[in-house]
Design an enzyme around this catalytic site. Sequence first.
Site, PDB file in Angstrom:
ATOM      1  N   SER A 101       8.111  54.161   2.155  1.00 52.97           N
ATOM      2  CA  SER A 101       8.190  53.189   3.246  1.00 52.97           C
ATOM      3  C   SER A 101       8.696  51.840   2.733  1.00 52.97           C
ATOM      4  CB  SER A 101       6.811  53.000   3.868  1.00 52.97           C
ATOM      5  OG  SER A 101       6.866  52.069   4.925  1.00 52.97           O
ATOM      6  N   GLY A 142       8.661  49.169  -8.890  1.00 53.07           N
ATOM      7  CA  GLY A 142       9.655  49.544  -9.883  1.00 53.07           C
ATOM      8  C   GLY A 142       9.027  50.127 -11.142  1.00 53.07           C
ATOM      9  N   ASN A 153       8.413  41.785  -3.943  1.00 52.77           N
ATOM     10  CA  ASN A 153       8.852  41.560  -2.579  1.00 52.77           C
ATOM     11  C   ASN A 153       7.726  40.972  -1.759  1.00 52.77           C
ATOM     12  OD1 ASN A 153       7.808  43.490  -0.254  1.00 52.77           O
ATOM     13  ND2 ASN A 153       7.812  44.683  -2.146  1.00 52.77           N
ATOM     14  N   CYS A 198      -0.800  46.782   2.331  1.00 46.74           N
ATOM     15  CA  CYS A 198       0.281  45.808   2.163  1.00 46.74           C
ATOM     16  C   CYS A 198      -0.277  44.585   1.463  1.00 46.74           C
ATOM     17  CB  CYS A 198       0.870  45.422   3.513  1.00 46.74           C
ATOM     18  SG  CYS A 198       2.233  44.282   3.322  1.00 46.74           S
ATOM     19  N   GLY A 221       7.448  53.396  -9.225  1.00 45.19           N
ATOM     20  CA  GLY A 221       8.322  53.338 -10.396  1.00 45.19           C
ATOM     21  C   GLY A 221       9.063  54.600 -10.724  1.00 45.19           C
TER      22      GLY A 221
END
Lengths: 321, 321, 300, 300
Positions: free
Chosen positions: B36, B231, B84, B144, B258
């Site tokens: 997502s 990542g 982000n 989140c 990742g």
Amino acid sequence: MGGAAVSGKTAVSGADVDERVVLAGIPLRNAVLTASGTFGYGTEFAPFLDLTRLGGFVAKSLTLEPRHGNPPPRIAETPAGMLNAISIENVGVTAFLEEKLPALPEGVVVIASAFGTEPGLYAELVARVTAHPRVAGIEINASCPHVKSGGIEFGQDPRLLAELVATVRRATSRPLLVKLSPNVTRIADMAKVCEAEGADGITLINAIQAMEVDVERRRPVLSNILGGLSGPAIRPIALRMVWQAAQAVRIPICGVGGITNAEDAVKFLLCGATAVQVGTQNYLDPTAAVGIAQGIADYARRHGFTRVADLTGALLSPKGQ
Amino acid sequence: MGGAAVSGKTAVSGADVDERVVLAGIPLRNAVLTASGTFGYGTEFAPFLDLTRLGGFVAKSLTLEPRHGNPPPRIAETPAGMLNAISIENVGVTAFLEEKLPALPEGVVVIASAFGTEPGLYAELVARVTAHPRVAGIEINASCPHVKSGGIEFGQDPRLLAELVATVRRATSRPLLVKLSPNVTRIADMAKVCEAEGADGITLINAIQAMEVDVERRRPVLSNILGGLSGPAIRPIALRMVWQAAQAVRIPICGVGGITNAEDAVKFLLCGATAVQVGTQNYLDPTAAVGIAQGIADYARRHGFTRVADLTGALLSPKGQ
Amino acid sequence: MSANHGHAFPHPPTRSRARVLANLPEGHGRRLRLAVPDWPGSQPGQFLMLGAGAEGGAVRRDPLLPRPMAVYRELGGRGDAADCAAGERVIEVLFRVVGRGTALLADLREAERVPLVGPLGRGFAQVEADPSTPDPNATPGPASGPAILVGGGTGIASLYEWARVLAARGRAVAVLLGARSAGDLLGWLDFEALGVGLIGTTEDGSAGVKGLVTGPLADRLRESVGATVYAVGPTPMMRACAEIAAAHGARCYVSLENPMACGFGVCLGCAAPRRAGGFALVCRTGPVFPAQEIDWAGLP
Amino acid sequence: MSANHGHAFPHPPTRSRARVLANLPEGHGRRLRLAVPDWPGSQPGQFLMLGAGAEGGAVRRDPLLPRPMAVYRELGGRGDAADCAAGERVIEVLFRVVGRGTALLADLREAERVPLVGPLGRGFAQVEADPSTPDPNATPGPASGPAILVGGGTGIASLYEWARVLAARGRAVAVLLGARSAGDLLGWLDFEALGVGLIGTTEDGSAGVKGLVTGPLADRLRESVGATVYAVGPTPMMRACAEIAAAHGARCYVSLENPMACGFGVCLGCAAPRRAGGFALVCRTGPVFPAQEIDWAGLP
Ligand SMILES: Cc1cc2nc3c(=O)[nH]c(=O)nc-3n(C[C@H](O)[C@H](O)[C@H](O)COP(=O)(O)OP(=O)(O)OC[C@H]3O[C@@H](n4cnc5c(N)ncnc54)[C@H](O)[C@@H]3O)c2cc1C
Ligand SMILES: Cc1cc2nc3c(=O)[nH]c(=O)nc-3n(C[C@H](O)[C@H](O)[C@H](O)COP(=O)(O)OP(=O)(O)OC[C@H]3O[C@@H](n4cnc5c(N)ncnc54)[C@H](O)[C@@H]3O)c2cc1C
Ligand SMILES: Cc1cc2nc3c(=O)[nH]c(=O)nc-3n(C[C@H](O)[C@H](O)[C@H](O)COP(=O)(O)O)c2cc1C
Ligand SMILES: Cc1cc2nc3c(=O)[nH]c(=O)nc-3n(C[C@H](O)[C@H](O)[C@H](O)COP(=O)(O)O)c2cc1C
Ligand code: FES
Ligand code: FES
């Protein structure tokens, strides 16, 4: 994304910038220490640098008795990082005080790191270390992420942590830093516990619990299965935790995690750290810490700071750029 | 340190290996989904790959109303990773159901991701999504890390999480995955809560709360100050959490964090994941997921597995090598 | 635990940025010739840590750790391929590409720089003179009987300087090099040029005697009195050599290749289990060890 | 929020491994010539995402993200420096080293491969024909009056193809290029060869007119009727151009250079604040925008 390189822009030396900081009552000639478990007992680095040019170093965590670590493999490389599961292998506090400390040149600032499975054992160790004049301060490792009955419980549970800090505090009047586990939901809560129980400062972060697998052997790489992730990969997490802790407490913070150069170090200072520790980078470049201290002074000069100490918490807000 | 490369060794195609897996009751043609927030609404990838060759994809997290995100900068690069702070910018559930889903080719497995600030809002959204025949399953984003009043509290507090999962469970009989926050002390406890409240599976991990600083501007890089780290840098942490959760629950786990290649994906399967999601790597290589699925099949064949499903939990112990 | 050996560093190691003079194919491997500023000289059997790839236009943090490599040859103040700046000395490293780090070393181009720390560890002569655990069956101090050097795969790279030094000292030297096939017999011509007794074995018979290097070792030991075996290669090979040597009453030294993060005794990552219990740091007490000290079953 | 434009991809982008044909100094910057397999051709103003450095012997995960770069020139099926394989087309990118990614691009050598995704975004013609917010002051559709192209620094790279296309269409074209000093006027000779009106400015006076490029822009606008300004460069420059254009009643398009992770509309990282509220994705709705759409104060 990321700023330009910090060092190498000014040829002038750092003499005009006051590099000194005071960390938890310990006066340091500059803001750069080296981290426990990455700098041995100091003498290993004598071929590479003048130890007195460091802000100081934190020695390998000690236990009351000498201790063997885990069987190999103990380390693994991961993206921009490494895992370790050493398990506090150390010479024991007696050998440290009688052999390791006296081997160090005069003028090196040594912080002893204490580890134990019960508050009482920590306190006993801290009491012994306190007596030695060469020990400038004590860091208690409440956070070792891979010893089953050890640090991880203290650093992850506010009540255990409070008991530990209070017990150790009674055992010493020397500068006392508590090194926290990053494997927690709210680091600020843990920082507050340390402050409330009388710690003089906080060190964060220790390595983050992690795992690596060898797909060809279909086995965990580490004999211990789990290990601690360190190196550049964790730097943004460490930075966040330092910033969060700095919002929550007034005692000084020593920032650790993935620092490779002066730019990285400055980020921690701006986020509220009073000093930093260089860890994994010592393996790549045993001279790193000295260059980082110099680079911080260069940064301070270029940005109009006359004291490195003034960089602490000097982060501006993201708006109004 | 690390094993040899997984892919590219066998020229034979994966036809002889059964690539299918069943994730939380959702039959998938292979074990590789996309994560997502990294795969848009699917159509953005149509120029690059045949969407029906994916195991499936999880669409960008939805809210009941369309939602604007944070002001820029929203992203930052970090060592082997990125931050982000998008803040669940999305078209809203109505546009998703009426415009985005119908634009997808037949045969694409779509998992909708739900986000909300209260359990009731999640449930309302989930109920609407449930009605749509093109939705194969639902993932609730309880994790989140950058919306102040949002996911982080649900995923970080066992009681809030229990209430959320129970409420959403009542709203749908479709396959329900709960995506957990990695910013917790004990991931296994959170996994158990999900299992107890009737979730069909768990997805972990979401991005890890982190921070980056621009030293030249002396400001946080992100307008939101904090962001989520994703990542390769986080892969060893994600792997550890998947392994810990797999020890604790019997419901299936979808591993994320990742993953860049088949070798990374296999690590998650061996640690107990039933399927994996590819996230940040989609930005580097929008065709990545298809190659990873192929590489997993190749690995299975080379290691004598006839079904990819049998890789799940097939990790051997570190001893007895 | 790290024993604090007074002699751990016969020459204290330095950290420098080595300059690539040449990066040549060497059979199935590579030969890397480096000009190293301030290189103090090394003892046979010592190693160095090489950054995983060139210092390029920008720092890259992945792969992160430096890679341990034996000092294959010391060429002194001058290389074949290029002249040397003042203070630089030329050394060679032989390696095979087995993963990312060695792949990036194989990419190195002339004039690029690579971070280097060394020389590190204790070489053959030093361990012989001062083993960390004295061998109860042998007089400590330098051996004097025939020397049998056994190299397997890239382990060959740890033996060249030792063969050269022993031969120069007048010891009877036999070098047995074993590998999978002819292209893996790295450094063969250099060993030939030393004029020592040299036997090669390959598993596929593409060069020398077909079979494992342990065969010729047993033959030699049957013929020799008071021999010392120095074996470097894959763990199973070294273990087999140690057993064969023990069966013939010969002393045996091996050089371990555990994964390393630092190379100079501070990460404690390279620990090898000791037969007597506990661990020894391969980078500091080793990499050379008396074979009977090692708990072979405990090595990964 | 990502508007779903039907025309977002005039040519659908491809992912490929571009081959480096040449990497040449270009003043203070670099000119990178790439042979791109399956390159479908691009529209003036489109960009691509280039991996941060060569695909070497091993995957390196740091720096991680690809870098956005304008398609400077399309050279068609054949480059100056090397012939092209079937299906490959040659394009050029001009850039300056400002950080790690561009430093690694500057390290690229002939024949190395670099991952590439493109062409991406909406170019000048497309945005002019279908602005995301119709300009209330202007008839939508292609402009016909004089075109004034203003490039600052590396923004110059986004303008060459547009200048070429406009000139070929017979539009009156003036190109104003501004930079710090002569060496930063990238592509100058190529623009000269186009035969369009060309003015250069440098802040240090080392070439062309001393001063900022906004000076000649104002002069031009005073002389022109129905002109359209296309400005690409640092944000303050574009903002100034937009204000000058507005003061003269001229239409103005700009091309934004927000940091990007994906380049094709899925990470939502490149959002630029709209004057009308909300955000536009620079990579998808842009990078070209009608200047009056942008909330300049909200840009970082
Ligand atoms: C003291 C010492 C001296 C050495 N000298 C040489 C030499 O002269 N020439 C040479 O080619 N190699 C030598 N090695 C081995 C060399 O260090 C490894 O091959 C190298 O680190 C692998 O790095 P990589 O990134 O290419 O592989 P990785 O990706 O790290 O690993 C690839 C594969 O190699 C295995 N591996 C990793 N590290 C080692 C290791 N230390 N030893 C054996 N296997 C390993 C891994 O398990 C994996 O299967 C030496 C090692 C040591 C400790
Ligand atoms: C659509 C588009 C087209 C572009 N075209 C070109 C071009 O043709 N030629 C060219 O030289 N550059 C171009 N850029 C800018 C280029 O992408 C950046 O300079 C590059 O990404 C910086 O990467 P780096 O790793 O070297 O620097 P980083 O280490 O990432 O950053 C170094 C410095 O550059 C700044 N920076 C980072 N990203 C950007 C960005 N996107 N724009 C401006 N400053 C940035 C950082 O804030 C920092 O100060 C373009 C950008 C976009 C979005
Ligand atoms: C091999 C190794 C051993 C470590 N041993 C200790 C230790 O004994 N005590 C301790 O407090 N921290 C120990 N650490 C953690 C470091 O001090 C530091 O907190 C951590 O590595 C993060 O910093 P870095 O990313 O700069 O390495 C160790 C780290 C490594 C890599
Ligand atoms: C830009 C960006 C946006 C994301 N948005 C969402 C989201 O909306 N919902 C969600 O559950 N996860 C979101 N994620 C998290 C990813 O799904 C994934 O859990 C995380 O990135 C770790 O995987 P990776 O390392 O493979 O990227 C987002 C990640 C990124 C990088
Ligand atoms: S490699 Fe031996 S202690 Fe670090
Ligand atoms: S760069 Fe625009 S959405 Fe990713």
